[in-house]
Design a protein around this motif. Structure first.
Motif, PDB file in Angstrom:
ATOM      1  N   SER A  90       0.809  -1.219   0.000  1.00  0.00           N
ATOM      2  CA  SER A  90       0.000   0.000   0.000  1.00  0.00           C
ATOM      3  C   SER A  90       0.845   1.273   0.000  1.00  0.00           C
ATOM      4  N   VAL A  91       2.123   1.155   0.331  1.00  0.00           N
ATOM      5  CA  VAL A  91       3.000   2.324   0.288  1.00  0.00           C
ATOM      6  C   VAL A  91       3.290   2.744  -1.144  1.00  0.00           C
ATOM      7  N   THR A  92       3.363   1.774  -2.065  1.00  0.00           N
ATOM      8  CA  THR A  92       3.785   2.081  -3.439  1.00  0.00           C
ATOM      9  C   THR A  92       2.680   1.905  -4.478  1.00  0.00           C
ATOM     10  N   LEU A  93       1.883   0.844  -4.352  1.00  0.00           N
ATOM     11  CA  LEU A  93       0.963   0.498  -5.438  1.00  0.00           C
ATOM     12  C   LEU A  93      -0.169   1.506  -5.670  1.00  0.00           C
ATOM     13  N   PRO A  94      -0.865   2.010  -4.639  1.00  0.00           N
ATOM     14  CA  PRO A  94      -1.906   3.012  -4.913  1.00  0.00           C
ATOM     15  C   PRO A  94      -1.368   4.247  -5.633  1.00  0.00           C
ATOM     16  N   ARG A  95      -0.168   4.688  -5.255  1.00  0.00           N
ATOM     17  CA  ARG A  95       0.448   5.840  -5.922  1.00  0.00           C
ATOM     18  C   ARG A  95       0.729   5.516  -7.389  1.00  0.00           C
ATOM     19  N   MET A  96       1.216   4.319  -7.664  1.00  0.00           N
ATOM     20  CA  MET A  96       1.499   3.928  -9.037  1.00  0.00           C
ATOM     21  C   MET A  96       0.208   3.836  -9.853  1.00  0.00           C
ATOM     22  N   LEU A  97      -0.851   3.321  -9.246  1.00  0.00           N
ATOM     23  CA  LEU A  97      -2.133   3.252  -9.939  1.00  0.00           C
ATOM     24  C   LEU A  97      -2.646   4.648 -10.290  1.00  0.00           C
ATOM     25  N   MET A  98      -2.494   5.578  -9.361  1.00  0.00           N
ATOM     26  CA  MET A  98      -2.931   6.954  -9.626  1.00  0.00           C
ATOM     27  C   MET A  98      -2.138   7.569 -10.775  1.00  0.00           C
ATOM     28  N   ASP A  99      -0.821   7.338 -10.783  1.00  0.00           N
ATOM     29  CA  ASP A  99       0.020   7.893 -11.842  1.00  0.00           C
ATOM     30  C   ASP A  99      -0.307   7.282 -13.196  1.00  0.00           C
ATOM     31  N   SER A 186      18.374  17.005 -12.276  1.00  0.00           N
ATOM     32  CA  SER A 186      17.065  16.692 -12.842  1.00  0.00           C
ATOM     33  C   SER A 186      16.108  16.370 -11.716  1.00  0.00           C
ATOM     34  N   ASN A 187      14.821  16.517 -12.005  1.00  0.00           N
ATOM     35  CA  ASN A 187      13.824  16.143 -11.007  1.00  0.00           C
ATOM     36  C   ASN A 187      12.992  14.952 -11.482  1.00  0.00           C
ATOM     37  N   GLN A 188      13.467  14.255 -12.525  1.00  0.00           N
ATOM     38  CA  GLN A 188      12.745  13.123 -13.083  1.00  0.00           C
ATOM     39  C   GLN A 188      13.317  11.805 -12.538  1.00  0.00           C
ATOM     40  N   ILE A 189      12.482  11.090 -11.782  1.00  0.00           N
ATOM     41  CA  ILE A 189      12.874   9.802 -11.200  1.00  0.00           C
ATOM     42  C   ILE A 189      12.423   8.698 -12.142  1.00  0.00           C
ATOM     43  N   ASN A 190      13.380   7.999 -12.728  1.00  0.00           N
ATOM     44  CA  ASN A 190      13.048   6.931 -13.677  1.00  0.00           C
ATOM     45  C   ASN A 190      12.686   5.657 -12.919  1.00  0.00           C
ATOM     46  N   HIS A 191      11.563   5.740 -12.223  1.00  0.00           N
ATOM     47  CA  HIS A 191      11.093   4.626 -11.390  1.00  0.00           C
ATOM     48  C   HIS A 191       9.617   4.871 -11.125  1.00  0.00           C
ATOM     49  N   PHE A 192       8.949   3.871 -10.522  1.00  0.00           N
ATOM     50  CA  PHE A 192       7.534   4.074 -10.208  1.00  0.00           C
ATOM     51  C   PHE A 192       7.305   4.397  -8.742  1.00  0.00           C
ATOM     52  N   PHE A 193       8.376   4.427  -7.933  1.00  0.00           N
ATOM     53  CA  PHE A 193       8.266   4.943  -6.570  1.00  0.00           C
ATOM     54  C   PHE A 193       9.632   5.441  -6.131  1.00  0.00           C
ATOM     55  N   SER A 269      15.757 -11.138  -4.051  1.00  0.00           N
ATOM     56  CA  SER A 269      15.455  -9.879  -4.741  1.00  0.00           C
ATOM     57  C   SER A 269      16.075  -8.687  -4.028  1.00  0.00           C
ATOM     58  N   ALA A 270      16.074  -8.690  -2.690  1.00  0.00           N
ATOM     59  CA  ALA A 270      16.648  -7.573  -1.934  1.00  0.00           C
ATOM     60  C   ALA A 270      18.153  -7.479  -2.144  1.00  0.00           C
ATOM     61  N   THR A 271      18.830  -8.625  -2.174  1.00  0.00           N
ATOM     62  CA  THR A 271      20.279  -8.628  -2.368  1.00  0.00           C
ATOM     63  C   THR A 271      20.652  -8.107  -3.741  1.00  0.00           C
ATOM     64  N   ILE A 272      19.937  -8.558  -4.765  1.00  0.00           N
ATOM     65  CA  ILE A 272      20.227  -8.101  -6.125  1.00  0.00           C
ATOM     66  C   ILE A 272      19.982  -6.606  -6.258  1.00  0.00           C
ATOM     67  N   LEU A 291       9.374  -4.278  -9.296  1.00  0.00           N
ATOM     68  CA  LEU A 291       8.035  -4.831  -9.497  1.00  0.00           C
ATOM     69  C   LEU A 291       7.947  -6.226  -8.892  1.00  0.00           C
ATOM     70  N   PHE A 292       9.034  -6.966  -9.012  1.00  0.00           N
ATOM     71  CA  PHE A 292       9.062  -8.343  -8.513  1.00  0.00           C
ATOM     72  C   PHE A 292       8.899  -8.383  -7.006  1.00  0.00           C
ATOM     73  N   TYR A 293       9.714  -7.567  -6.286  1.00  0.00           N
ATOM     74  CA  TYR A 293       9.673  -7.687  -4.822  1.00  0.00           C
ATOM     75  C   TYR A 293       8.634  -6.794  -4.157  1.00  0.00           C
ATOM     76  N   THR A 294       8.088  -5.801  -4.876  1.00  0.00           N
ATOM     77  CA  THR A 294       7.064  -4.958  -4.255  1.00  0.00           C
ATOM     78  C   THR A 294       5.644  -5.402  -4.580  1.00  0.00           C
ATOM     79  N   ILE A 295       5.459  -6.150  -5.664  1.00  0.00           N
ATOM     80  CA  ILE A 295       4.100  -6.518  -6.081  1.00  0.00           C
ATOM     81  C   ILE A 295       3.938  -8.021  -6.279  1.00  0.00           C
TER      82      ILE A 295
END
Length: 326
Positions: A90-99, A186-193, A269-272, A291-295
């Motif tokens: 819930s920390v990351t996915l709702p924000r990604m859905l909104m975006d 830059s202020n552009q984060i090339n990520h979804f969170f 996934s965390a180690t990689i 995406l793998f370890y958060t969803i």
């Protein structure tokens, strides 16, 4: 990967300081901006996955509360783990859905820091809680006569509370350290969170010490619990192999297999993600790993615990008819 065309007014929301350096006051999460034609499709896919995560983990929490056979220390830890996964996603996915729905990615510096802080704290909690669950299995298999005494209700609560609060001061400090850096290119984060690796890529100047701090904390908070789990399972497997009957060995292995699968998925996934050398960090790969370890992994956790656990399967069979009758 080509970044999306960002509104100049949004991109230029920078604060000019007295030293003539520009400090970013707002970021833009690029997310999946390179495939805008798939935004609606991805929104639907991730929304379904979010619902599955909520329902799957919610059912496990419910079963451990209402089913008497599941009111044991092991399932107490599993229910806490399921609640943790709901919070983490819930920390990351709702924000990604909104975006994805709005096709925008504006996020203020404070919101970005808050998201990172909670994601890091919950990640540390997950690491520690997995170690606690390994300790529970160690006591149950290696010292079964003392299990009820060692893993009493008070001890279980203390272990869970300790797992939840231990990482809070460390990760608040690490978040403050990351966001005290000047983000002036830059202020552009090339990520979804907002995560540490993409944030460090935006920082100016010499960030070697900051990277070293990240590695040190990653080693302490990921490697140390993992080594504890590895040591516990070394003793557990040694004890299981000494059991006289095949039935006893099979039952003992079945109580550990689900936890072992979760440990491999999480720590792998965390180690990689956080311990791999910078030279092989590719933004596309980082995003897929995230995406793998958060969803994906949180979505599979309820299936792993239910399909590989007879007690949970039987409790689920009892719960479903009651739910349908209601």
């Amino acid at each position: 990967m080509q970044p999306r065309n960002v509104n100049p007014q949004r991109e230029n929301k920078l604060k000019i300081t007295e030293t003539n350096l520009t400090t970013v006051m707002e970021f833009v999460l690029l997310g999946f901006s390179d495939i805008p034609e798939f935004h609606r499709f991805l929104f639907g896919v991730f929304l379904v996955m979010y619902v599955i995560i909520l329902l799957g983990n919610g059912i496990i929490i419910l079963m451990t509360r209402i089913e008497p056979t599941l009111q044991t220390p092991m399932y107490f830890f599993i229910s806490n783990f399921s609640f943790l996964e709901i919070c983490y996603v819930s920390v990351t996915l709702p924000r990604m859905l909104m975006d994805l729905w709005t096709q925008e990615g504006d996020i203020s510096l404070v919101a970005c820091a808050t998201q990172m802080c909670f994601a890091l704290m919950l990640g540390v909690t997950e690491s520690l809680l997995l170690a606690v669950m390994a300790y529970d299995r160690y006591v149950a298999i290696c010292n079964p006569l003392h299990y009820s005494l060692v893993m009493n209700h008070k001890a279980c609560i203390q272990l869970v509370v300790g797992s939840w609060i231990s990482g809070i001061p460390v990760q608040i400090g690490q978040t403050c350290q990351i966001f005290s850096l000047p983000f002036c290119d830059s202020n552009q984060i090339n990520h979804f969170f907002c995560d540490i690796p993409p944030m460090l890529k935006l920082a100016c100047g010499d960030i070697f010490m900051n990277e070293m701090v990240v590695y040190i904390f990653a080693v302490l908070l990921i490697t140390v619990p993992f080594m504890f789990i590895l040591g516990s399972y070394t003793r557990i497997i040694s004890t299981i192999l000494k059991l006289p009957s095949n039935t006893g060995r099979s039952k003992a292995f079945s109580t550990c297999s689900s936890h072992l699968i979760v440990v491999v998925l999480f720590y792998g996934s965390a180690t990689i993600t956080y311990l791999k050398p910078k030279s092989i960090q590719y933004e596309g790969t980082d995003k897929l790993l995230s995406l793998f370890y958060t969803i994906l992994i949180p979505m599979f956790y309820p299936m792993i615990y239910s399909l590989r656990n007879k007690d949970v399967t039987q409790a689920l069979k009892k719960l479903l008819p009651k739910s349908l009758a209601w």
